[in-house]
Enzyme design. Structure first.
Site, PDB file in Angstrom:
ATOM      1  N   GLU A 181       0.740  -1.001   0.024  1.00 54.85           N
ATOM      2  CA  GLU A 181       0.060  -0.134   0.001  1.00 54.85           C
ATOM      3  C   GLU A 181       0.711   1.355  -0.056  1.00 54.85           C
ATOM      4  O   GLU A 181       1.822   1.332   0.871  1.00 54.85           O
ATOM      5  CB  GLU A 181      -0.887   0.049   1.230  1.00 54.85           C
ATOM      6  N   LEU A 209      -5.619  -1.989  -0.356  1.00 57.56           N
ATOM      7  CA  LEU A 209      -5.414  -1.947   0.848  1.00 57.56           C
ATOM      8  C   LEU A 209      -5.775  -3.458   1.685  1.00 57.56           C
ATOM      9  O   LEU A 209      -6.936  -3.369   2.237  1.00 57.56           O
ATOM     10  CB  LEU A 209      -6.174  -0.778   1.719  1.00 57.56           C
ATOM     11  N   GLU A 246      -3.777  -6.655   3.658  1.00 59.81           N
ATOM     12  CA  GLU A 246      -2.593  -7.410   3.833  1.00 59.81           C
ATOM     13  C   GLU A 246      -2.457  -8.726   3.422  1.00 59.81           C
ATOM     14  O   GLU A 246      -1.774  -9.274   2.796  1.00 59.81           O
ATOM     15  CB  GLU A 246      -2.225  -7.292   5.244  1.00 59.81           C
ATOM     16  N   GLN A 291       2.711  -1.648   6.055  1.00 61.30           N
ATOM     17  CA  GLN A 291       3.167  -0.385   6.511  1.00 61.30           C
ATOM     18  C   GLN A 291       3.577  -0.301   8.084  1.00 61.30           C
ATOM     19  O   GLN A 291       4.365   0.467   8.118  1.00 61.30           O
ATOM     20  CB  GLN A 291       1.876   0.449   6.202  1.00 61.30           C
ATOM     21  N   PHE A 292       3.048  -1.090   8.848  1.00 64.91           N
ATOM     22  CA  PHE A 292       3.335  -1.065  10.189  1.00 64.91           C
ATOM     23  C   PHE A 292       3.270  -2.409  10.835  1.00 64.91           C
ATOM     24  O   PHE A 292       2.246  -3.317  10.400  1.00 64.91           O
ATOM     25  CB  PHE A 292       2.450  -0.223  11.112  1.00 64.91           C
ATOM     26  N   GLY A 302       1.889  -3.563  13.396  1.00 63.51           N
ATOM     27  CA  GLY A 302       0.631  -4.105  13.993  1.00 63.51           C
ATOM     28  C   GLY A 302      -0.485  -4.217  12.829  1.00 63.51           C
ATOM     29  O   GLY A 302      -1.409  -4.653  13.099  1.00 63.51           O
ATOM     30  N   PHE A 303      -0.115  -4.023  11.778  1.00 58.62           N
ATOM     31  CA  PHE A 303      -1.085  -4.407  10.577  1.00 58.62           C
ATOM     32  C   PHE A 303      -0.683  -5.570   9.781  1.00 58.62           C
ATOM     33  O   PHE A 303      -1.372  -5.897   8.897  1.00 58.62           O
ATOM     34  CB  PHE A 303      -0.990  -3.150   9.592  1.00 58.62           C
ATOM     35  N   PRO A 334      -3.605  -9.484   9.729  1.00 57.99           N
ATOM     36  CA  PRO A 334      -4.670  -9.832   8.208  1.00 57.99           C
ATOM     37  C   PRO A 334      -3.750 -10.672   7.383  1.00 57.99           C
ATOM     38  O   PRO A 334      -4.355 -11.633   6.696  1.00 57.99           O
ATOM     39  CB  PRO A 334      -5.104  -8.417   7.647  1.00 57.99           C
ATOM     40  N   HIS A 372       1.033   0.973  15.929  1.00 57.34           N
ATOM     41  CA  HIS A 372       2.241   1.261  15.029  1.00 57.34           C
ATOM     42  C   HIS A 372       3.484   1.114  15.632  1.00 57.34           C
ATOM     43  O   HIS A 372       4.571   1.793  15.208  1.00 57.34           O
ATOM     44  CB  HIS A 372       2.041   2.822  14.931  1.00 57.34           C
TER      45      HIS A 372
END
Lengths: 410, 344
Positions: free
Chosen positions: B49, B78, B80, B102-103, B105-106, B109, B149
């Site tokens: 993303e 968007l 994961e 991106q981070f 914690g993401f 998924p 994050h």
């Protein structure tokens, strides 16, 4: 009444103002007699948009968009495919009952959907199955014995996905939809899309998988990357014990519109329609007009797997209704009535299926135990020292049980 | 670290200058590594993303889409699971995707596709399918971000058979480790300490880097050993400098590879020092540091003069930013653990 007209359960709320301790009304509502009948019809009638070329009575019918001519030879080949696939599927089921397989995943009733789709594919196309696609495997040229290792517990899939054009079985529901999308994107990036010689990918999943995020994401990705991807959903009406109404409030093929590509519902028990629609969809993808969603409207006539008990959750009447739509029987009737297929032909196919079943069974009995070193092999392309050390230690340990070599003085 | 005598040019961020030794940020190093991989292998793709025009939320992929096009640098939808799941399919097709999450914690998924497909397909196919996929994950705290994050989920992946997990700590490693990860035929989870993205150091693009899955002794010392990785490497080196001013020489090992772990340099060090302090931002229980503690007691039992001590984040969800100074291992906590070890 077709599935397009399913009614929502009536909510018996506001009948009284009593303070209640029952569960919320939406789940407490019992369906009315009419709703039960509507549900039965929803699982046995495909609705007005169903593409069909061969009726359950074996009558050839035409369709303005998908009518293709089949030679008598092609029809016989399709019949033979379905009989052989059903036969080794039944043998797999029997082998599980005899304790030879840990589990089997029956495809009974879905032969037409799978053979139609499988025979529409070309060698350079790629198929991504879930775990019930024994018929597609057959069409991709796998020997059925190659499927046995998964269910006997000797391997996780022994065939070469790349040379067969048939990816390994995928058990986590819906994962393969995204993997297939990525592969199809690769076909496009490789410049293999755009003309009659183009390549395409076909991914197989069930109605239950349509609830998974991965299938949704596959449709998003496939759409925005114009991937040459045919999403082939076998709606067999049941996700183990959960009925279709627990997955969707709209017919599945209509979901495609929301993603911006065509969705088509085909009679999944009609091998001719399944093949014709799949061929059209694959051609669209080859020419760069993908993706396409096909909903093959069919029925799982056996259990979800050999550990399942469908008598706990579905009506006998439903199964009986679907037996009248049997994919093999309708083609048999058509061959007899319209193409002079005689008893010799059916006897030959029967004999061939008996031989296949015997070979399948014998192969199963003769499968060797895998070597313990297999646990540690091919975990990584570049060997991990951690795994290598564990392997060496375990093999040394096992060697300790080996019989000492005979010889020397008595 | 002795660098070979070469012409040195401080090219800084945004420069396209090419000399063997440059002083660059870690973000720039990572960018150069991807640029180099994209140039040398047409099968390498960068995907994630916002990796396109924006250059990623940390600008690590800055300019790559402009130079290599939308079919090499894919700004994806968007989701994961979609990023990892399509990367798996592209790898089956022979591509070498480099995914950006991106981070930290993401990533969850995408966890299913990593664990269920990416990690297992080579084994399941008995080696017929190769999963040459890199998943880049900016990780760790200290940037004052909102929740999700600042996490350190690397132990969750180190526990997964079939993927390899590495963490870089400085610009030179960032460059070489990423290039090696992209060239690796196995799936690699590549953890990047985000609060170190803009710290500068020397990068020699013609150096002979050590193999990817090895640890490295960054500072020699005899009083005690500190083993660490990622963002806390810098913290531990600072702690060692502070200790040296008081006459205590600490040995600092940058683990670099978390799966497989290369623990021989740690064992060798502990046999000399008799003491080990482990530092990591991740929660302590059932973590990479737990594994190292277990292995060190197994291999170095008779050399240990003190129990293995750990300085870590706590076994709590990552706290709000006004509290992260108490959560993150800092110089004082590291030195306090060293003192406790030396007091035994």
């Amino acid at each position: 009444m077709s599935p397009e007209h399913w009614t929502r359960p009536a909510h018996p709320a506001n009948e009284t103002d009593d303070v209640r301790t029952e569960p919320p009304a939406a789940t407490a509502a019992k369906p009315t007699r009419e709703q039960v009948i509507a549900g039965l019809r929803a699982t046995s009638e495909g609705g007005a948009d169903l593409v069909q070329l061969l009726t359950p009575e074996g009558q050839r019918v035409s369709h303005p968009d998908f009518d293709i001519d089949f030679t008598a030879e092609q029809l016989r080949d399709l019949y033979r495919d379905m009989v052989l696939v059903r036969r080794f599927d039944r043998e797999g089921n029997a082998l599980q009952r005899q304790g030879q397989l840990g589990i089997w995943v029956p495809l009974l009733g879905q032969e037409a959907a799978q053979v139609g789709a499988g025979r529409a594919m070309r060698p350079r196309d790629m198929a991504f199955p879930s775990y019930r696609e024994h018929g597609v495997a057959w069409c991709r040229g796998l020997d059925p014995t190659e499927l046995l290792g998964i269910f006997r517990g000797t391997d996780h899939g022994s065939w070469d996905p790349l040379s067969t054009g048939f990816h390994l079985y995928t058990i986590v529901i819906g994962n393969q939809a995204l993997n297939a999308t990525g592969y199809a994107m690769g076909q496009k990036f490789d410049g293999k899309v755009g003309d009659d010689d183009g390549e395409a990918t076909m991914v197989f999943f069930g109605d239950g998988a349509t609830s998974q995020g991965d299938v949704h994401e596959a449709m998003v990705w496939g759409s925005v990357y114009d991937a040459p991807l045919v999403l082939f959903c076998q709606n067999n009406q049941w996700a183990i014990s959960e009925p279709l109404e627990r997955q969707t409030r709209v017919p599945l093929y209509r979901r495609a519109e929301g993603y911006g590509f065509p969705g088509i519902r085909v009679d999944g028990n009609d091998v001719l329609a399944s093949l014709a629609v799949s061929q059209w969809a694959l051609d669209e993808c080859r020419h760069g007009n993908g993706p396409v969603l096909i909903e093959a409207f069919t029925y799982r006539m056996d259990a979800h797997t050999t550990t399942d008990d469908p008598t706990r959750y579905r009506l006998t009447d439903e199964l009986e209704a679907w037996k009248l739509k049997d994919p093999i029987e309708r083609l048999r009737v058509h061959l007899v009535r319209e193409h002079d297929a005689g008893q010799d032909f059916f006897d030959d196919v029967q004999a061939e299926s008996d031989a296949l079943a015997a070979r399948f069974r014998d192969f199963c009995f003769a499968m060797p135990e895998p070597d313990p070193s297999r646990i540690f092999s091919e975990v990584y392309a570049e060997e991990s020292p951690v795994v290598a050390a564990q392997r060496d230690e375990q093999l040394r340990y096992l060697d300790g049980f080996a019989e000492p070599a005979q010889g020397g003085a008595h | 670290m002795a660098a070979p005598a070469m012409e040195r040019t401080d090219v800084g961020d945004g420069s396209t200058g090419r000399s063997a030794v440059q002083t660059v940020t870690m973000a720039k190093s990572l960018n150069l590594a991807m640029r180099s991989a994209l140039e040398s292998d047409p099968k390498v793709l960068v995907m994630g993303e916002d990796v396109g025009k924006l250059g990623g939320v940390f600008r690590v992929t800055d300019g790559l889409q402009k130079d290599f096009g939308e079919h090499r640098v894919l700004g994806t939808p968007l989701a994961e699971s979609g990023i990892i799941g399509t990367a798996v399919g592209l790898a089956i097709r022979g591509y070498r995707p480099v995914c950006e999450i991106q981070f930290d914690g993401f990533i969850f998924p995408g966890y299913d596709q990593i664990v269920s497909q990416l990690a297992k397909l080579h084994f399941r196919s008995q080696g017929k399918v190769t999963m040459s996929v890199v998943v880049r994950v900016p990780f760790g705290g200290g940037i004052g971000a909102v929740e999700h994050h600042s996490e350190s989920p690397e132990s969750l992946f180190a526990h997964v058979a079939g993927v390899k997990v590495v963490a870089c700590s400085n610009p030179a490693d960032a460059y070489w480790m990423l290039r090696q990860a992209i060239a690796c035929d196995d799936p690699v989870l590549f953890f990047e300490p985000k609060r170190r993205y803009y710290e500068k150091a020397e990068l020699d693009t013609e150096a002979q880097p050590p193999p990817l899955f090895t640890s490295r002794v960054l500072r020699r010392g005899s009083a005690a050993t500190i083993a660490t990785y990622g963002p806390t490497v810098h913290t531990c080196l600072a702690a060692a400098s502070a200790a040296a001013e008081e006459g205590t020489e600490l040995e600092v090992v940058d683990l670099r590879s978390l799966s497989p772990l290369d623990l021989e340099p740690v064992f060798e060090s502990v046999r000399r020092t008799g003491r080990l302090v482990l530092a990591s931002e991740a929660p302590a229980e059932s973590s990479v540091t737990s594994e190292i503690a277990a292995r060190v007691q197994q291999e170095c039992f008779y050399s240990l003069e003190a129990p293995v001590l750990r300085v870590t984040g706590f076994d709590v969800p990552y706290p709000p930013t006004k509290l992260e100074k108490h959560y993150l291992p800092d110089l004082d906590r590291v030195l306090d653990a060293v003192d406790r070890s030396l007091a035994f």
